[in-house]
Design an enzyme around this catalytic site. Sequence first.
Site, PDB file in Angstrom:
ATOM      1  N   ASP A 241      -8.943  -5.638  -5.736  1.00  0.00           N
ATOM      2  CA  ASP A 241      -8.624  -4.442  -4.961  1.00  0.00           C
ATOM      3  C   ASP A 241      -9.174  -3.227  -5.684  1.00  0.00           C
ATOM      4  O   ASP A 241      -8.797  -2.939  -6.821  1.00  0.00           O
ATOM      5  CB  ASP A 241      -7.103  -4.311  -4.799  1.00  0.00           C
ATOM      6  CG  ASP A 241      -6.697  -3.001  -4.122  1.00  0.00           C
ATOM      7  OD1 ASP A 241      -7.539  -2.416  -3.423  1.00  0.00           O
ATOM      8  OD2 ASP A 241      -5.530  -2.584  -4.293  1.00  0.00           O
TER       9      ASP A 241
ATOM     10  N   HIS B  95      -6.474  -5.905  -1.577  1.00  0.00           N
ATOM     11  CA  HIS B  95      -5.499  -4.830  -1.373  1.00  0.00           C
ATOM     12  C   HIS B  95      -4.260  -5.320  -0.637  1.00  0.00           C
ATOM     13  O   HIS B  95      -3.210  -4.683  -0.705  1.00  0.00           O
ATOM     14  CB  HIS B  95      -6.142  -3.673  -0.611  1.00  0.00           C
ATOM     15  CG  HIS B  95      -5.264  -2.466  -0.494  1.00  0.00           C
ATOM     16  ND1 HIS B  95      -4.788  -1.781  -1.587  1.00  0.00           N
ATOM     17  CD2 HIS B  95      -4.746  -1.843   0.600  1.00  0.00           C
ATOM     18  CE1 HIS B  95      -4.023  -0.774  -1.184  1.00  0.00           C
ATOM     19  NE2 HIS B  95      -3.985  -0.790   0.135  1.00  0.00           N
TER      20      HIS B  95
ATOM     21  N   SER C  85       0.822  -1.206   0.000  1.00  0.00           N
ATOM     22  CA  SER C  85       0.000   0.000   0.000  1.00  0.00           C
ATOM     23  C   SER C  85       0.861   1.264   0.000  1.00  0.00           C
ATOM     24  O   SER C  85       1.600   1.497  -0.948  1.00  0.00           O
ATOM     25  CB  SER C  85      -0.954  -0.032   1.194  1.00  0.00           C
ATOM     26  OG  SER C  85      -1.974   0.920   1.054  1.00  0.00           O
TER      27      SER C  85
END
Length: 472
Positions: free
Chosen positions: A389, A445, A175
């Site tokens: 995601d 994600h 991320s």
Amino acid sequence: MEFHVIIFTSYLLLAHAVGVNGFPMDDLISKLPGQPDVHFRQFSGYIDVDDGGFGPSLFYYFVEAEKDPMNQPLTIWLTGGPGCSSVGDGFSSVGPFVTTRNARALEKNLFSWNKVSNLLFIDSPIGCGWSYSNTSSDYNNGDDSTTKILVSFMQKWYGKYPEFKSRDVFLAGSSYAGHFVPNLANALLDHNKQSKDFKFNVKGLALGNPLLRKKLDALAMYDYFHSIGLVNNTVYEQAKKECKTLDENNYSSKFETNWTKPCNDLMENAPFIAFNSSDRGYVISKRFDVQRDPCDMKKLNDLSLGKELTKVSHGADMCAAPRAQFYFNLPEVQKAFHGNRTSLSYSWKGCYSDKFKFNENDKNRDMLPALKRLLQQSVHITIFSGDVDALVPAVGTLQHLYKLAEDLNIKSTKEETWSYENKDGGRKYSFGDLLTFFIVKGGDHHVTFSQPSQALYIFTNFTINRIHNDKQ
């Protein structure tokens, strides 16, 4: 006789503090509560970045490789947010353990990355996990300050673990680590150019669902929603019309480059439309994973009552992270970790402690120049993104990498399917010899959490082994 006793006693005290391989034995974890027996060692503690004791103190967790750790590389793991604990993230992703369903004990993570590397988790920036500072202004974090503190941390960490100074170093994360990891890698290489003594042996990066161009990643959400039928043509075309001021060629990280109010309104409302819900918490969870049902956070109190908390959806336990947070708040766990040395009575949070702050402008930075600098210095970069995601959609990341390849004049690009255990793994894109991108089927994600076996496969074969093969 007394003189010899004093000498021997002093030697024992020194050996206890430093250890046989130069390791700091005061940081040795004898055993975490409820931990199964293992054959590797674990260490945790603090590195005081400021020698005066008033500045940042970063908490770390170091895990030896399962086999032959003294000859394995070192991988530094930084998680995103910004504002999430890398150490805590390790207990639901790439670390050696995950919590049991009642969060009172641990079980082995069958897909831990310490199968192929030593692992170093760093709670960064200041205010994440157990990292803190005695200076309140240090909690005003940003990309540059985070990088500077991490470089100082690594220099001092090697002072505690000198055996690792000559090791191959890999940097990895997920991320917002799309900022943290490339920035740190470049800073370590810049240090090498100025240092006449010690040099960091940076070899490669592994980035999961990285945030690289925030505004375009947000726009890519529309492309993704439209491609899987969650928004109709009318909404999609309207968004494209109102938000057309940015594209891959005119991206600006300056905060002043704002979208119009209609564009902002569309961006805000898109997830609610896509998931047909007005529940903000539910919609936020679904952006991380459009396929799986989120953990029912209303049942968190069940853990305090000694009950189990689990929600298995499409092969992933969606309650792993909340259980890790509960585990880290157990007093006996904090004691075993050597954590919370300030002994303040506050709850450990996996993400976003009350004091944590981060420069909003930095989130909009364009990270392609940082990746470009690394590739120009022959640093291998492996990126993997989940295909479910919606927060940082793979379709957006792919476009960024095509732009990066164009800027570097990389002509040899290749697209193909990839398989894992005779199953369709997704798509693989190769940009020259140094940059590889995987779209992971069924990955959300956090691919390391939702598809951990695939993530370990990619890390092993396209980060660790690729460097090893290049040496031969």
